[in-house]
Design a protein around this motif. Sequence first.
Motif, PDB file in Angstrom:
ATOM      1  N   THR A  55      32.958  34.898  29.224  1.00  0.00           N
ATOM      2  CA  THR A  55      31.855  35.544  29.950  1.00  0.00           C
ATOM      3  C   THR A  55      31.696  34.972  31.357  1.00  0.00           C
ATOM      4  O   THR A  55      30.782  35.341  32.074  1.00  0.00           O
ATOM      5  CB  THR A  55      30.517  35.346  29.217  1.00  0.00           C
ATOM      6  N   SER A  56      32.548  34.032  31.737  1.00  0.00           N
ATOM      7  CA  SER A  56      32.480  33.374  33.039  1.00  0.00           C
ATOM      8  C   SER A  56      31.187  32.575  33.233  1.00  0.00           C
ATOM      9  O   SER A  56      30.591  32.581  34.306  1.00  0.00           O
ATOM     10  CB  SER A  56      32.626  34.401  34.176  1.00  0.00           C
ATOM     11  N   CYS A  57      30.769  31.869  32.191  1.00  0.00           N
ATOM     12  CA  CYS A  57      29.564  31.032  32.315  1.00  0.00           C
ATOM     13  C   CYS A  57      29.871  29.701  32.987  1.00  0.00           C
ATOM     14  O   CYS A  57      28.966  29.001  33.427  1.00  0.00           O
ATOM     15  CB  CYS A  57      28.924  30.810  30.947  1.00  0.00           C
ATOM     16  N   GLU A  74      37.552  35.426  38.023  1.00  0.00           N
ATOM     17  CA  GLU A  74      36.897  36.713  37.789  1.00  0.00           C
ATOM     18  C   GLU A  74      37.648  37.771  38.569  1.00  0.00           C
ATOM     19  O   GLU A  74      37.952  37.575  39.743  1.00  0.00           O
ATOM     20  CB  GLU A  74      35.489  36.666  38.373  1.00  0.00           C
ATOM     21  N   LYS A  91      39.888  26.382  35.384  1.00  0.00           N
ATOM     22  CA  LYS A  91      39.238  27.246  36.368  1.00  0.00           C
ATOM     23  C   LYS A  91      39.110  28.633  35.765  1.00  0.00           C
ATOM     24  O   LYS A  91      40.062  29.158  35.200  1.00  0.00           O
ATOM     25  CB  LYS A  91      40.133  27.277  37.619  1.00  0.00           C
ATOM     26  N   HIS A 106      36.851  41.252  39.755  1.00  0.00           N
ATOM     27  CA  HIS A 106      35.702  42.145  39.801  1.00  0.00           C
ATOM     28  C   HIS A 106      36.060  43.595  39.485  1.00  0.00           C
ATOM     29  O   HIS A 106      35.302  44.292  38.832  1.00  0.00           O
ATOM     30  CB  HIS A 106      35.043  42.067  41.186  1.00  0.00           C
ATOM     31  N   HIS A 107      37.206  44.023  39.957  1.00  0.00           N
ATOM     32  CA  HIS A 107      37.525  45.447  39.851  1.00  0.00           C
ATOM     33  C   HIS A 107      37.720  45.891  38.401  1.00  0.00           C
ATOM     34  O   HIS A 107      37.477  47.034  38.043  1.00  0.00           O
ATOM     35  CB  HIS A 107      38.771  45.769  40.677  1.00  0.00           C
ATOM     36  N   THR A 108      38.164  44.951  37.552  1.00  0.00           N
ATOM     37  CA  THR A 108      38.393  45.306  36.148  1.00  0.00           C
ATOM     38  C   THR A 108      37.337  44.708  35.228  1.00  0.00           C
ATOM     39  O   THR A 108      37.215  45.109  34.078  1.00  0.00           O
ATOM     40  CB  THR A 108      39.766  44.782  35.677  1.00  0.00           C
ATOM     41  N   GLY A 109      36.599  43.719  35.733  1.00  0.00           N
ATOM     42  CA  GLY A 109      35.616  43.048  34.896  1.00  0.00           C
ATOM     43  C   GLY A 109      36.218  41.898  34.100  1.00  0.00           C
ATOM     44  O   GLY A 109      35.533  41.232  33.335  1.00  0.00           O
ATOM     45  N   ALA A 110      37.523  41.642  34.286  1.00  0.00           N
ATOM     46  CA  ALA A 110      38.173  40.588  33.498  1.00  0.00           C
ATOM     47  C   ALA A 110      37.750  39.206  33.974  1.00  0.00           C
ATOM     48  O   ALA A 110      37.521  38.986  35.165  1.00  0.00           O
ATOM     49  CB  ALA A 110      39.690  40.722  33.600  1.00  0.00           C
ATOM     50  N   LYS A 111      37.642  38.283  33.021  1.00  0.00           N
ATOM     51  CA  LYS A 111      37.317  36.894  33.307  1.00  0.00           C
ATOM     52  C   LYS A 111      38.337  36.055  32.558  1.00  0.00           C
ATOM     53  O   LYS A 111      38.474  36.215  31.340  1.00  0.00           O
ATOM     54  CB  LYS A 111      35.906  36.572  32.829  1.00  0.00           C
TER      55      LYS A 111
END
Lengths: 615, 156
Positions: free
Chosen positions: B13-15, B41, B38, B43-48
């Motif tokens: 979830t990229s916390c 993120e 590390k 952004h364009h796909t939402g992948a983390k």
Amino acid sequence: MAWTRKILRVNLTDRTCASEPLNMEWAHDYLGQRGLATKYLASEIDPKVDPLSPDNKIIWATGPLTGTMASTGGRYSVVTKGPLTGAIACSNSGGYFGAELKFAGWDMVIIEGRASSPVYLSIENDKVELRDASHLWGKTVWETEGQIKSEHQDPQIRVSCIGRTGENGVLYAAIVNDLHRAAGRSGVGAVAGSKNLKAIAVRGTLGVGNIANPKEFMKVTFEKKKILKENAVTGQGLPTYGTQVLMNVINEIGAMPTRNHKDVQFEGARKISAEAMHEPRESDGKAQLVNNQACFGCTIACGRISKIDATHYTVVNSPKYWGASGGLEYEAAWALGCANGVDDLDALQYATMLCNEDGFDPISFGATIGAVMELYEMGVLTKEEIGIEAPFGSGKALTFLTEITARGEGFGKIIGLGSKRLCEKYGHPELSMSVKGQEFPAYDARAVQGMGLTYATSNRGACHLRSYTISSEVLGIPVKTDPLTTEGKPALVKAFQDATAVVDSTGLCVFTTFAWALSDIQPQLQAACEGDWSMEKLDLMGERIWNMERQFNNAAGFTRKDDDLPARLKTEAAKVGPAKGLVSGIDKMIPEYYDLRGWDTEGRPTAETVARLGL
Amino acid sequence: MQKSLHIDPLKCTSCLQCEMACSFENYGVFNNSLSRIKVFEFHHTGAKVPYTCTQCDEAWCMHACPVEAIKLDKTNGAKVVLEDVCVGCKVCTIACPFGTVNYVAETGKVQKCDLCGGDPACAEACPTGAITYVDANWTGLERMRQWADKLGNPSA
């Protein structure tokens, strides 16, 4: 210790940046973020100041737990005198910016004056400078963040900035960080814009290393994270469905303000609910929701990442909106949807993206559109004036009006004034669903009586986040109370207000309180901060912060008559649902509330109250 | 049993709890810029996607080091930087195909994941199970179980 003990003071008029020590005496009485920044603001500005004048100040503030491993420890607040209300404004945001500011070695940034031309503040640890932002003026939030990162050749910079609405003086313009997290309410973005301040860009590599008792801190924060994980709301409901988990729940109990509060249930609620965001759509077989996202340090992760249907009329020719982006939260889905009778899920997603892209509060914006649509149906506003036919339920009108508000074009300039000024302008002030000029969020005060008192007495105008009694009245947290009665609500609201004021000052997120009591936060503070952080001290602090804000508003000119709800909620009964036949009992609750608060009948803290709280 | 860090990006979830745990374990400070793991993120796909050293058996970094400052920890398979031997030449940062060895300007040495001596703090801190520390021979076990579930319980 947990504080960096340093404040950055920036004077835009003189173009100076200076470091000064944090007033630690104040930090012990007001903690951080909301409490501490409000203490600074109230001490430094005249409460009667014009919010958009150079004499107003605006403060970015972290809390002692911001940038630590305490769950949700990434919050920052923006505190100023708000232009929408003229009251104290304090807007809170997550994402990653707050922690980065703390890592750069700063507890707070205090902005004063007004720059003669657009600037942005660049912070790289203790290297601080004001830089020209002429080329960023007129740019959206998304463009600004991209351009700053590119100019500094540093993708790890975090940016907190305004979009075009902040520049254009939209009175509910937000300050947005990390593309789609926002200090959303009360128009803090318009204050930044009035100062010609486009952005704060931060890179912090110093970290937070001065925890008072590190071993104890790691132990206790680990235990408390376990509580969040095991709780049904913070462990399952919010990560899976986001705040949108509420859409069907609130609608079922007839507490869904619909069509500018004419109704209390929305027949289209299911179509714009969390469940709908999970359902595959016709065009590509995919759900709108992509996944969930956490803010810094958050083990709940309620944030939504969505992809709009690329074949939807709003974006079919705009590929830049086809990618993943911040998705619908409950308040936005309500304000853009239910408040206007719009049940087109992708139209709402488009509108919420524009709110993020150009930085404006979807709650105040959506609620203002509700008033526009009612005025249109009454024949007061015409198609020629608005630029489109705008009956309730028109998704096309909603998305058109969102676009012109984002860009500051045509009738969008009027919408940018908010519902109070707009309704006054067209001769129907009674149609503005607001308190102190700020629009209601997504819970009807007739069906959830405690929320009526919450709205009427909130120090920043109508707001759910100052005392979220939905927890008790609807969800049964910590104990179930009857939403339909006013009995006991003054005490309930006061208790929630005081506790929330503390949470908002720690660096943590108020959503933890679905699972945590203040007594779960207390040991985390105790381990992080030196000195005594007993429950007695925190309880008193919450009350102190609340009364400090109240004193600011009183001095700004607010009186008893401003602690009130629009006549519609007091005279037009709910038509359906459990609250059928009920109006808000606000007039009954106010005197008892004042009494519990230790205020006189005009809503002013008595000398005894002031002395007891050390104000 | 040898264990290895196993990453499942779909659960992230990229916390950034992993990054803080890493910096705290190694430097006693919450400072993501010092983390050896590390989260990226997209952004364009939402992948983390959390990313760190996978502890290659024939580690490029270890072979490239001219002063033998990167050593195998035989108890857990980690390739460990010996700070007092490292001369900060950065050849390992060039040799590593994955970018997971990095120079630290403040110390003049390189740093990389050392599996925290066999008890990685990132895996312990991860709230969603995106980072786990599992049997090195069975990193695919959980994914196999998920597919087996689909095969055996088609209507569930």
